[in-house]
Design a protein around this motif. Sequence first.
Motif, PDB file in Angstrom:
ATOM      1  N   ALA A 156       5.011   5.846 -13.946  1.00 23.00           N
ATOM      2  CA  ALA A 156       5.076   6.329 -15.326  1.00 23.00           C
ATOM      3  C   ALA A 156       4.038   5.685 -16.246  1.00 23.00           C
ATOM      4  CB  ALA A 156       6.490   6.138 -15.875  1.00 23.00           C
ATOM      5  N   PRO A 157       3.943   4.337 -16.301  1.00 27.10           N
ATOM      6  CA  PRO A 157       2.902   3.729 -17.151  1.00 27.10           C
ATOM      7  C   PRO A 157       1.488   4.130 -16.732  1.00 27.10           C
ATOM      8  CG  PRO A 157       4.516   2.084 -16.487  1.00 27.10           C
ATOM      9  CD  PRO A 157       4.777   3.306 -15.656  1.00 27.10           C
ATOM     10  N   LEU A 158       1.276   4.233 -15.428  1.00 22.22           N
ATOM     11  CA  LEU A 158      -0.022   4.663 -14.919  1.00 22.22           C
ATOM     12  C   LEU A 158      -0.364   6.057 -15.427  1.00 22.22           C
ATOM     13  CD1 LEU A 158      -0.246   3.582 -11.164  1.00 22.22           C
ATOM     14  CD2 LEU A 158      -1.856   3.004 -12.981  1.00 22.22           C
ATOM     15  N   ALA A 159       0.597   6.963 -15.325  1.00 22.93           N
ATOM     16  CA  ALA A 159       0.367   8.356 -15.710  1.00 22.93           C
ATOM     17  C   ALA A 159       0.029   8.475 -17.197  1.00 22.93           C
ATOM     18  CB  ALA A 159       1.598   9.202 -15.379  1.00 22.93           C
ATOM     19  N   ILE A 160       0.706   7.682 -18.038  1.00 25.08           N
ATOM     20  CA  ILE A 160       0.441   7.732 -19.478  1.00 25.08           C
ATOM     21  C   ILE A 160      -0.996   7.303 -19.776  1.00 25.08           C
ATOM     22  CG2 ILE A 160       1.039   6.715 -21.715  1.00 25.08           C
ATOM     23  CD1 ILE A 160       3.931   6.497 -20.689  1.00 25.08           C
ATOM     24  N   GLY A 161      -1.409   6.190 -19.167  1.00 22.40           N
ATOM     25  CA  GLY A 161      -2.776   5.720 -19.365  1.00 22.40           C
ATOM     26  C   GLY A 161      -3.802   6.690 -18.823  1.00 22.40           C
ATOM     27  N   ILE A 162      -3.498   7.290 -17.688  1.00 20.51           N
ATOM     28  CA  ILE A 162      -4.436   8.210 -17.049  1.00 20.51           C
ATOM     29  C   ILE A 162      -4.602   9.494 -17.852  1.00 20.51           C
ATOM     30  CG2 ILE A 162      -4.672   9.757 -15.058  1.00 20.51           C
ATOM     31  CD1 ILE A 162      -3.704   7.442 -13.322  1.00 20.51           C
ATOM     32  N   LEU A 163      -3.525  10.023 -18.394  1.00 23.76           N
ATOM     33  CA  LEU A 163      -3.619  11.234 -19.212  1.00 23.76           C
ATOM     34  C   LEU A 163      -4.570  11.029 -20.391  1.00 23.76           C
ATOM     35  CD1 LEU A 163       0.078  12.505 -19.253  1.00 23.76           C
ATOM     36  CD2 LEU A 163      -1.917  13.739 -18.362  1.00 23.76           C
ATOM     37  N   LEU A 164      -4.436   9.870 -21.051  1.00 19.34           N
ATOM     38  CA  LEU A 164      -5.321   9.556 -22.174  1.00 19.34           C
ATOM     39  C   LEU A 164      -6.752   9.343 -21.683  1.00 19.34           C
ATOM     40  CD1 LEU A 164      -5.809   8.894 -25.145  1.00 19.34           C
ATOM     41  CD2 LEU A 164      -5.077   6.544 -24.679  1.00 19.34           C
ATOM     42  N   GLY A 165      -6.912   8.587 -20.601  1.00 17.03           N
ATOM     43  CA  GLY A 165      -8.238   8.309 -20.064  1.00 17.03           C
ATOM     44  C   GLY A 165      -8.945   9.556 -19.571  1.00 17.03           C
ATOM     45  N   ALA A 166      -8.215  10.459 -18.924  1.00 17.71           N
ATOM     46  CA  ALA A 166      -8.814  11.690 -18.415  1.00 17.71           C
ATOM     47  C   ALA A 166      -9.320  12.580 -19.547  1.00 17.71           C
ATOM     48  CB  ALA A 166      -7.807  12.451 -17.558  1.00 17.71           C
ATOM     49  N   THR A 167      -8.579  12.611 -20.638  1.00 20.46           N
ATOM     50  CA  THR A 167      -9.011  13.394 -21.804  1.00 20.46           C
ATOM     51  C   THR A 167     -10.311  12.823 -22.379  1.00 20.46           C
ATOM     52  OG1 THR A 167      -6.703  13.910 -22.338  1.00 20.46           O
ATOM     53  CG2 THR A 167      -8.333  14.253 -24.070  1.00 20.46           C
ATOM     54  N   ILE A 168     -10.379  11.496 -22.471  1.00 21.07           N
ATOM     55  CA  ILE A 168     -11.594  10.836 -22.972  1.00 21.07           C
ATOM     56  C   ILE A 168     -12.754  11.050 -22.002  1.00 21.07           C
ATOM     57  CG2 ILE A 168     -12.642   8.607 -23.548  1.00 21.07           C
ATOM     58  CD1 ILE A 168      -9.842   7.642 -24.375  1.00 21.07           C
ATOM     59  N   GLY A 169     -12.493  10.859 -20.715  1.00 26.32           N
ATOM     60  CA  GLY A 169     -13.534  10.998 -19.709  1.00 26.32           C
ATOM     61  C   GLY A 169     -14.122  12.393 -19.634  1.00 26.32           C
ATOM     62  N   SER A 170     -13.286  13.413 -19.816  1.00 26.59           N
ATOM     63  CA  SER A 170     -13.785  14.787 -19.758  1.00 26.59           C
ATOM     64  C   SER A 170     -14.756  15.071 -20.892  1.00 26.59           C
ATOM     65  CB  SER A 170     -12.609  15.775 -19.806  1.00 26.59           C
ATOM     66  OG  SER A 170     -11.905  15.660 -21.028  1.00 26.59           O
ATOM     67  N   ARG A 171     -14.555  14.430 -22.041  1.00 24.23           N
ATOM     68  CA  ARG A 171     -15.473  14.601 -23.176  1.00 24.23           C
ATOM     69  C   ARG A 171     -16.776  13.844 -22.935  1.00 24.23           C
ATOM     70  NH1 ARG A 171     -13.985  19.169 -25.210  1.00 24.23           N
ATOM     71  NH2 ARG A 171     -11.797  19.192 -25.881  1.00 24.23           N
ATOM     72  N   ILE A 172     -16.668  12.650 -22.382  1.00 19.46           N
ATOM     73  CA  ILE A 172     -17.866  11.844 -22.108  1.00 19.46           C
ATOM     74  C   ILE A 172     -18.772  12.561 -21.104  1.00 19.46           C
ATOM     75  CG2 ILE A 172     -18.710   9.704 -21.064  1.00 19.46           C
ATOM     76  CD1 ILE A 172     -16.219   8.308 -22.140  1.00 19.46           C
ATOM     77  N   ILE A 212       0.815  -1.215   0.000  1.00 11.59           N
ATOM     78  CA  ILE A 212       0.000   0.000   0.000  1.00 11.59           C
ATOM     79  C   ILE A 212       0.853   1.273   0.000  1.00 11.59           C
ATOM     80  CG2 ILE A 212      -0.241   0.159   2.510  1.00 11.59           C
ATOM     81  CD1 ILE A 212      -3.203   1.035   1.894  1.00 11.59           C
ATOM     82  N   LYS A 213       2.059   1.201   0.536  1.00 12.78           N
ATOM     83  CA  LYS A 213       2.944   2.358   0.542  1.00 12.78           C
ATOM     84  C   LYS A 213       3.256   2.806  -0.884  1.00 12.78           C
ATOM     85  CE  LYS A 213       7.645   3.774   1.790  1.00 12.78           C
ATOM     86  NZ  LYS A 213       8.925   3.354   2.422  1.00 12.78           N
ATOM     87  N   TYR A 214       3.600   1.842  -1.763  1.00 17.05           N
ATOM     88  CA  TYR A 214       3.926   2.184  -3.147  1.00 17.05           C
ATOM     89  C   TYR A 214       2.672   2.464  -3.971  1.00 17.05           C
ATOM     90  CZ  TYR A 214       8.394   0.270  -1.649  1.00 17.05           C
ATOM     91  OH  TYR A 214       9.543   0.038  -0.954  1.00 17.05           O
ATOM     92  N   ALA A 215       1.559   1.823  -3.588  1.00 21.67           N
ATOM     93  CA  ALA A 215       0.290   2.085  -4.274  1.00 21.67           C
ATOM     94  C   ALA A 215      -0.154   3.523  -4.035  1.00 21.67           C
ATOM     95  CB  ALA A 215      -0.782   1.118  -3.801  1.00 21.67           C
ATOM     96  N   ILE A 216       0.024   3.994  -2.813  1.00 18.65           N
ATOM     97  CA  ILE A 216      -0.351   5.369  -2.488  1.00 18.65           C
ATOM     98  C   ILE A 216       0.573   6.350  -3.203  1.00 18.65           C
ATOM     99  CG2 ILE A 216      -0.365   7.074  -0.616  1.00 18.65           C
ATOM    100  CD1 ILE A 216      -1.546   4.988   1.193  1.00 18.65           C
ATOM    101  N   SER A 256       8.238   6.452  -1.522  1.00 20.37           N
ATOM    102  CA  SER A 256       6.973   5.792  -1.858  1.00 20.37           C
ATOM    103  C   SER A 256       6.658   5.805  -3.349  1.00 20.37           C
ATOM    104  CB  SER A 256       5.816   6.461  -1.098  1.00 20.37           C
ATOM    105  OG  SER A 256       5.987   6.320   0.295  1.00 20.37           O
ATOM    106  N   ILE A 257       7.303   6.705  -4.097  1.00 19.36           N
ATOM    107  CA  ILE A 257       7.020   6.831  -5.528  1.00 19.36           C
ATOM    108  C   ILE A 257       8.068   6.065  -6.336  1.00 19.36           C
ATOM    109  CG2 ILE A 257       6.816   8.425  -7.468  1.00 19.36           C
ATOM    110  CD1 ILE A 257       5.789  10.522  -5.529  1.00 19.36           C
ATOM    111  N   LYS A 258       7.628   5.017  -7.039  1.00 17.81           N
ATOM    112  CA  LYS A 258       8.504   4.234  -7.909  1.00 17.81           C
ATOM    113  C   LYS A 258       8.198   4.595  -9.364  1.00 17.81           C
ATOM    114  CE  LYS A 258       9.526   0.197  -5.055  1.00 17.81           C
ATOM    115  NZ  LYS A 258      10.972   0.337  -5.192  1.00 17.81           N
ATOM    116  N   PRO A 259       9.168   5.136 -10.106  1.00 19.59           N
ATOM    117  CA  PRO A 259       8.940   5.565 -11.489  1.00 19.59           C
ATOM    118  C   PRO A 259       8.428   4.444 -12.392  1.00 19.59           C
ATOM    119  CG  PRO A 259      11.022   6.427 -10.675  1.00 19.59           C
ATOM    120  CD  PRO A 259      10.528   5.459  -9.646  1.00 19.59           C
ATOM    121  N   GLU A 260       8.908   3.209 -12.184  1.00 20.06           N
ATOM    122  CA  GLU A 260       8.500   2.098 -13.049  1.00 20.06           C
ATOM    123  C   GLU A 260       7.020   1.757 -12.880  1.00 20.06           C
ATOM    124  OE1 GLU A 260      10.545   0.177  -9.398  1.00 20.06           O
ATOM    125  OE2 GLU A 260      10.702   1.988 -10.635  1.00 20.06           O
ATOM    126  N   ILE A 261       6.429   2.192 -11.775  1.00 13.71           N
ATOM    127  CA  ILE A 261       4.995   1.992 -11.547  1.00 13.71           C
ATOM    128  C   ILE A 261       4.205   3.241 -11.941  1.00 13.71           C
ATOM    129  CG2 ILE A 261       3.211   1.580  -9.798  1.00 13.71           C
ATOM    130  CD1 ILE A 261       5.305   0.017  -8.209  1.00 13.71           C
TER     131      ILE A 261
END
Length: 288
Positions: A238-254, A48-52, A231-236
Motif C-alpha cells: 500500500a505505501p509503495l503504491a501511493i508513492g508510485i502513483l505520484l511518481g509515475a504521474t511526475i515521471g510521465s510529464r518529465i 524476495i518472495k514478499y519483495a516480488i 506473497s502480497i502483504k498490504p502493509e508493504i
Amino acid sequence: MKGRNTLINSILILAGVGLFAGIFGAIFGIGGGMIVTPIMTIALGLDIKYAIGASVISVIATSSGASIAYLKDDMLNLRVAMFLEIATTVGAILGAILTGVLPAKVLYVLFGMLLIFSSWNMLHKLRTSKKDAEDTVPDELSEKLKLNSTYYDQANKKQVDYKVSNVPGGFSMMFGAGLASGLLGVGSGAFKVIAMDTIMKMPLKPSSATSNLMMGVTAAASATVYFFNGSIKPEIAAPLAIGILLGATIGSRIMQHLQATLLRKIFIPVLFLIGLQMFLKGFGVNFG
C-alpha cells in the motif's frame, strides 16, 4: 510510542522508494518493479518472495499513474498495446505458476541478468545512430490491424508520424516479456520497449508510453496467483503504491519534455550495478 514511530518511518521509506521507482519507471517504460525489488531485497533486507509480491502491485500502480497522462496526450498506441497484450498475458500466467517451483537463488540470478541486459540495451541505444522513421516499411499485418500512428513530440515541438514493422517478431518477444513478468514479478518493460522500439521500429517515446500501459495488464494477470500464495502483504504494497502513483504521474510529464539521451546516461550505471548485485547475491555474495 516507539513502535508507532517505527511504523511511520517504515511507511515513509516505502512511499519514498515508490516515488523514486514511479518516476524512473514511467520515464523509461520499464516499470517500478525493476527498481522496487532490488531495493527491497538488497537495501531493506526483505525476503524476495514478499519483495516480488509488492513489485507486482508497484507495476500496476506505475502503469495506472503513467498511462493516464500518456493517454490524454495521445502518446501511447492503444492498438499495438491491445494486440501484443495477448502474448504477454499468456506468458505472465505461465510465469507466475512456474515461480513457485524455483528456489530464491535462481530468482536472484534471473532478476540480475534481466537488469544487466536492460542496461546493455540502453547503452546500445546510445551508441547506435538514430534511424529515420520514414524509412520503416510496415508489414502487411500492421496495415490490416491499423497499428501505424502519430504523436506530438513536446521536446522537439513537432508532430511525428510513424509506421510499425515486423509484428510477428514483436509478438514473439512479448510472450517472453510476459513470462519474465510472471516469473520475476516485474513489468518486464525493458523487453517490451525492445520489442516495440528495436524489433517493430516504433519511436522510443510511444514505445515507452505503450509499455507502461501493457505492464499493468500483464502484472494484473499474474497478481491473483501472488495474492493467493501469500506473497502480497498490504502493509508493504500500500505505501509503495501511493508513492508510485505520484511518481509515475511526475515521471510521465518529465519524459515528454526531456530528451531520453541524458536520462539513459544517468540510469545505465545505476541499473547495471543493481543488476550485478542481484546476480552475485544469487551465488551467495552479499553486499553491505
